[in-house]
Design an enzyme around this catalytic site. Structure first.
Site, short mmCIF file in Angstrom:
data_model
loop_
_atom_site.label_atom_id
_atom_site.label_comp_id
_atom_site.label_asym_id
_atom_site.label_seq_id
_atom_site.Cartn_x
_atom_site.Cartn_y
_atom_site.Cartn_z
N ASN A 107 0.82 -1.22 0.00
CA ASN A 107 0.00 0.00 0.00
C ASN A 107 0.85 1.26 0.00
OD1 ASN A 107 -2.03 -1.86 0.21
ND2 ASN A 107 -2.80 -1.17 2.21
N HIS A 153 -18.08 34.61 -31.69
CA HIS A 153 -19.21 33.85 -32.24
C HIS A 153 -18.90 33.32 -33.64
CE1 HIS A 153 -21.63 35.47 -28.91
NE2 HIS A 153 -21.08 36.65 -29.21
N LYS A 280 -7.60 16.18 -51.61
CA LYS A 280 -7.72 16.47 -50.18
C LYS A 280 -6.37 16.57 -49.48
CE LYS A 280 -10.88 16.73 -47.97
NZ LYS A 280 -11.60 15.62 -47.30
N GLU A 287 -7.29 17.25 -35.81
CA GLU A 287 -8.52 16.51 -35.52
C GLU A 287 -8.29 15.44 -34.45
OE1 GLU A 287 -9.84 15.15 -39.32
OE2 GLU A 287 -10.26 17.17 -40.06
#
Length: 454
Positions: A107, A153, A280, A287
């Site tokens: 412990n 925003h 792409k 990500e």
């Protein structure tokens, strides 16, 4: 370990269910360091001879060398890192190895090991945070005066600079460093000598052990020392906040790299393509960082939930603290490495940012401030600029191309110098307050960070 009390061996499924050596082997360095310090205290207490201590120390160092060389076999039957090392030590040196566990429990042993582990990994993570800061500061210096729209925003708000924007993340990461170092200070207390719950009738020099292991103090309550996992939760929280900051940076860069924004380009080495669409170029590092941050939150939650209902002192539930801890440490450290490398290779598309920041709407607040300086109360100025904006939108005329007559028709408070408001360089020069994105402030803060991180 407990064959004297039990008449049956532990069932195979129970062994498989309860073992932790498959992951807590990572504590081996700290377990061996703690054992050598413990053996030294046994020597000073007269419980070991010089020869026995030397045999234990040398035996543990030989085990350490074999582990690091990949020549050590971990046994699931021995449950954990502690028993694997102690068993192998005893096999190698004989009876002296069986004396090592005197006056300690697994412990207080695991509590010591995890504190040492956390301390070392905080130090390593802080260095990686500094590396990430350096990458951001270098890039901020490169584009210190490159103007860019700032957003609230996710709508264009007011002009800032790329340098000012990136330095915002340097400030965030500095708070992460501070949190981790604060956590390090609190956890740097030795629980070794607390035993299973109530110490031991064989009293060793706990202060000497703590000093040898680099702890600042020893725990004052044996029950708290065994039950405490606050430092793990605190460290997991600090690592989760690091993840939050990296995730927010990732989101900014994902937007900047999109065709719609086009403000930044990541290197081919830090992006991936598509198996179907040949055009792409995907910001996978960003990500993945965003996604892995959820894991960091989950690891924190897992440990807090495991601890919340436990009575004092040790309960086997506490074994569940290590996998989340190890995972968060590894996740954050790798994220910092790859993000620092990615930022260092990133390019800002200055022609695109210049076109975007030329939007005169970004200076609508400056126009209101212009009216305020002419004695108009701010709320009235806000309304008058709002009317000018509405006219600009309705007529399809850019705000800076409305005529003086159109402005004065809205209000005579607009003066002949109204169009000077739309000079970007002048607008930045007027932002002299501390913390604003003017050239002098940015240069001063860059110099501060460059010196601090040197």
């Amino acid at each position: 370990m407990w064959k004297g009390r039990f008449s049956q061996p532990t069932a195979d499924l129970v062994q498989k269910y309860g073992e932790s050596v498959s992951y807590d082997w990572k504590l081996y360095k700290h377990d061996i360091a703690g054992s050598i310090a413990h053996a030294g205290a046994q020597l000073r207490a007269g419980m070991l001879t010089e020869e026995e201590f030397a045999s234990i120390r040398d035996g543990l160092l030989s085990v350490l060398a074999d582990i690091e060389a990949g020549n050590f076999t971990w046994s699931q039957e021995l449950e954990d890192v502690h028993m694997n090392i102690e068993s192998e030590l005893t096999r190698r040196i004989g009876a002296a190895g069986a004396k090592l566990h005197t006056a300690r429990s697994r412990n207080d042993q695991v509590a010591t090991d995890t504190r040492l582990y956390c301390r070392a990994e905080i130090d390593a993570t802080v260095e990686l945070l500094h590396d990430m800061q350096r990458a951001l500061v270098t890039k901020a210096a490169e584009y210190a005066e490159t103007m860019i729209p700032g957003y609230t925003h996710l709508q264009r708000a007011q002009p800032v600079t790329v340098g000012h924007h990136l330095l915002a993340y340097v400030e965030m990461l500095d708070r992460d460093v501070s949190r981790l170092l604060d956590c390090r200070r609190r956890l740097n207390v030795s629980p070794l000598g607390s035993g299973a719950i109530a110490g031991s009738t064989i009293c060793l020099d706990r202060v000497g052990i703590a000093e040898e292991l680099g702890f600042d103090a020893v725990s004052e309550n044996s029950m708290d020392a065994i039950a405490d996992r606050d430092y793990i939760m605190e460290m997991l929280f600090a690592l989760a906040v690091v993840g939050t900051h990296l995730s927010r940076l990732s989101e900014d860069l994902i937007l900047w790299c999109s065709a719609e924004f086009g403000y930044a380009t990541l290197s081919d080495a830090h992006t991936t393509g598509s198996s179907l669409m040949p055009q792409k170029k995907n910001p996978d590092v960003c990500e993945l960082t965003r996604g892995k941050t959820g894991r960091l939150y989950g690891n924190l939650t897992a440990v807090m939930v495991a601890v919340k209902g436990l009575p004092l002192t040790y309960n086997r539930d506490l074994q569940e603290d290590k996998e989340p801890l190890f995972d968060s440490v590894a996740t954050v450290q790798l994220a910092l490495r790859v993000n620092a490398e990615m930022v260092a290779a990133m390019k800002i598309n200055t022609a695109r940012t210049q076109a975007a920041v030329s939007d005169p709407m970004l200076l609508a607040t400056d126009l209101a401030d212009y009216l305020v300086r002419r004695g108009v109360p701010f709320r009235s100025a806000h309304s008058l600029v709002g009317r000018a904006v509405a006219l600009s939108v309705e007529s399809g005329t850019p705000l800076n191309e409305l005529t003086l007559a159109q402005y004065t028709e809205i209000s005579p408070e607009y003066g002949a110098d109204v169009h000077e408001v739309f000079n970007l360089e002048r607008a930045f020069a007027l932002r002299t307050n501390l913390g604003a994105p003017n050239a002098a402030n940015t240069a001063r803060r860059l110099a501060f960070w460059q010196e601090k991180l040197a």
